[in-house]
Design a protein around this motif. Structure first.
Motif, PDB file in Angstrom:
ATOM      1  N   GLY A 136      68.896  25.254  89.012  1.00  0.00           N
ATOM      2  CA  GLY A 136      68.531  25.564  87.485  1.00  0.00           C
ATOM      3  C   GLY A 136      67.269  25.152  87.248  1.00  0.00           C
ATOM      4  O   GLY A 136      66.475  25.588  86.512  1.00  0.00           O
ATOM      5  N   LEU A 137      66.831  24.029  87.852  1.00  0.00           N
ATOM      6  CA  LEU A 137      65.370  23.502  87.714  1.00  0.00           C
ATOM      7  C   LEU A 137      64.543  24.575  88.064  1.00  0.00           C
ATOM      8  O   LEU A 137      63.360  24.746  87.698  1.00  0.00           O
ATOM      9  CB  LEU A 137      65.325  22.033  88.699  1.00  0.00           C
ATOM     10  N   ASP A 188      67.690  22.651  79.998  1.00  0.00           N
ATOM     11  CA  ASP A 188      66.982  23.579  78.970  1.00  0.00           C
ATOM     12  C   ASP A 188      65.971  22.567  78.047  1.00  0.00           C
ATOM     13  O   ASP A 188      64.859  22.986  77.726  1.00  0.00           O
ATOM     14  CB  ASP A 188      68.179  23.883  78.072  1.00  0.00           C
ATOM     15  N   ALA A 189      66.419  21.310  78.057  1.00  0.00           N
ATOM     16  CA  ALA A 189      65.514  20.355  77.326  1.00  0.00           C
ATOM     17  C   ALA A 189      64.221  20.239  78.207  1.00  0.00           C
ATOM     18  O   ALA A 189      63.054  19.938  77.687  1.00  0.00           O
ATOM     19  CB  ALA A 189      66.213  19.079  77.073  1.00  0.00           C
ATOM     20  N   ARG A 190      64.371  20.060  79.227  1.00  0.00           N
ATOM     21  CA  ARG A 190      63.287  19.748  80.093  1.00  0.00           C
ATOM     22  C   ARG A 190      62.291  20.972  80.244  1.00  0.00           C
ATOM     23  O   ARG A 190      61.172  20.867  80.079  1.00  0.00           O
ATOM     24  CB  ARG A 190      63.795  19.561  81.648  1.00  0.00           C
ATOM     25  N   GLU A 191      63.010  22.238  80.269  1.00  0.00           N
ATOM     26  CA  GLU A 191      62.200  23.449  80.168  1.00  0.00           C
ATOM     27  C   GLU A 191      61.444  23.734  78.865  1.00  0.00           C
ATOM     28  O   GLU A 191      60.530  23.782  78.748  1.00  0.00           O
ATOM     29  CB  GLU A 191      62.959  24.496  80.286  1.00  0.00           C
ATOM     30  N   SER A 192      62.057  23.469  77.790  1.00  0.00           N
ATOM     31  CA  SER A 192      61.281  23.282  76.431  1.00  0.00           C
ATOM     32  C   SER A 192      60.172  22.287  76.573  1.00  0.00           C
ATOM     33  O   SER A 192      59.244  22.679  76.034  1.00  0.00           O
ATOM     34  CB  SER A 192      62.162  22.904  75.228  1.00  0.00           C
ATOM     35  N   GLN A 193      60.254  21.176  77.045  1.00  0.00           N
ATOM     36  CA  GLN A 193      59.350  20.035  77.006  1.00  0.00           C
ATOM     37  C   GLN A 193      58.045  20.424  77.811  1.00  0.00           C
ATOM     38  O   GLN A 193      56.990  20.377  77.564  1.00  0.00           O
ATOM     39  CB  GLN A 193      59.835  18.738  77.390  1.00  0.00           C
ATOM     40  N   MET A 194      58.190  21.135  78.977  1.00  0.00           N
ATOM     41  CA  MET A 194      57.635  21.709  79.950  1.00  0.00           C
ATOM     42  C   MET A 194      56.840  22.907  79.344  1.00  0.00           C
ATOM     43  O   MET A 194      55.218  22.734  79.536  1.00  0.00           O
ATOM     44  CB  MET A 194      58.112  22.004  81.377  1.00  0.00           C
ATOM     45  N   ARG A 195      57.407  23.689  78.635  1.00  0.00           N
ATOM     46  CA  ARG A 195      56.895  24.909  77.971  1.00  0.00           C
ATOM     47  C   ARG A 195      55.774  24.433  76.969  1.00  0.00           C
ATOM     48  O   ARG A 195      54.445  24.872  76.941  1.00  0.00           O
ATOM     49  CB  ARG A 195      57.768  25.890  77.714  1.00  0.00           C
TER      50      ARG A 195
END
Length: 228
Positions: free
Chosen positions: A180-181, A115-122
């Motif tokens: 999930g990635l 989730d943290a990776r997704e937020s950073q990517m977004r």
């Protein structure tokens, strides 16, 4: 068939052999004659490159029976070793770290990490796409970002939608053990493009590439219905 040629953001490689590898990576199995025509190099140069690449274990050839009268058709494609010639983002270390997080801290911690990776990517993608005039420009900017990240991304328009193709996945090994990635990347695409995005081909499922069909306006319509 695509309505027009794809927008390319592919790495420049040197030598006929490297160009042949890249062609097979981005377009799949092909005849030597077709590779020669596409690359604009002689049939003999392509043949010599394929023979050398086969000796190195990077390509393999499949013979198909003729359809009617004629000779059998030989199609060349990459082997697993051939695919590994392209960047894979420190795959072994990444997998070890993911396994360690899951084992030591539990699945919940791994989900929070994704989730943290997704937020950073977004956040990164939203900043890069800010001010885009329309969906076409948003897709073009996203493709440029993904190409720089090693995904060999390109896109083209098909009727009222776009097809975004990623010919390589630099996190493929990690995504195989932690899908999930892949889900988080799909969520990010939908959010930053403000459109409906469906994955229609998936490397993790055995496809040659990942491909996404992007339909304008659909995501916004779903949000309006949900609010109502």
């Amino acid at each position: 068939m695509p309505a027009r040629a794809p927008k390319k953001n592919l790495p420049a490689l040197r030598g006929a052999g490297e160009r042949v590898l890249l062609r097979l990576k981005t377009r799949g199995a092909a005849r030597a004659a077709d590779i020669s025509l596409a690359l604009g190099i002689s049939a003999e140069a392509v043949r010599q490159s394929l023979v050398k690449l086969e000796e190195e274990g990077l390509v393999t050839v499949t013979t198909e029976p003729p359809q009617g009268v004629g000779r059998p058709t030989q199609r060349w494609s990459l082997t697993a070793a051939g695919h590994e010639r392209f960047p894979n983002a420190h795959a072994e270390l990444t997998v070890q770290l993911l396994d360690s997080v899951r084992t030591v801290l539990g699945k919940g911690a791994l989900d929070r990490l994704i989730d943290a990776r997704e937020s950073q990517m977004r956040a990164t993608y939203e900043q890069a796409l800010a001010g885009a005039a329309d969906l076409n420009e948003r897709v073009a900017r996203l493709v440029e970002l993904r190409a720089r990240e090693g995904y060999m991304a390109e896109y083209w328009r098909e009727d009222d939608s776009f097809l975004l193709v990623e010919n390589h996945c630099p996190i493929c090994v990690a995504a195989t053990v932690c899908q999930g990635l892949c889900r988080s990347e799909l969520h990010t695409f939908r959010a930053v493009l403000e459109a409906d995005v469906q994955r229609v081909e998936h490397i993790v499922d055995g496809a040659r590439r990942c491909a996404y069909r992007i339909t304008p306006g659909a995501a916004r319509s779903r949000k309006i219905r949900k609010k109502g």
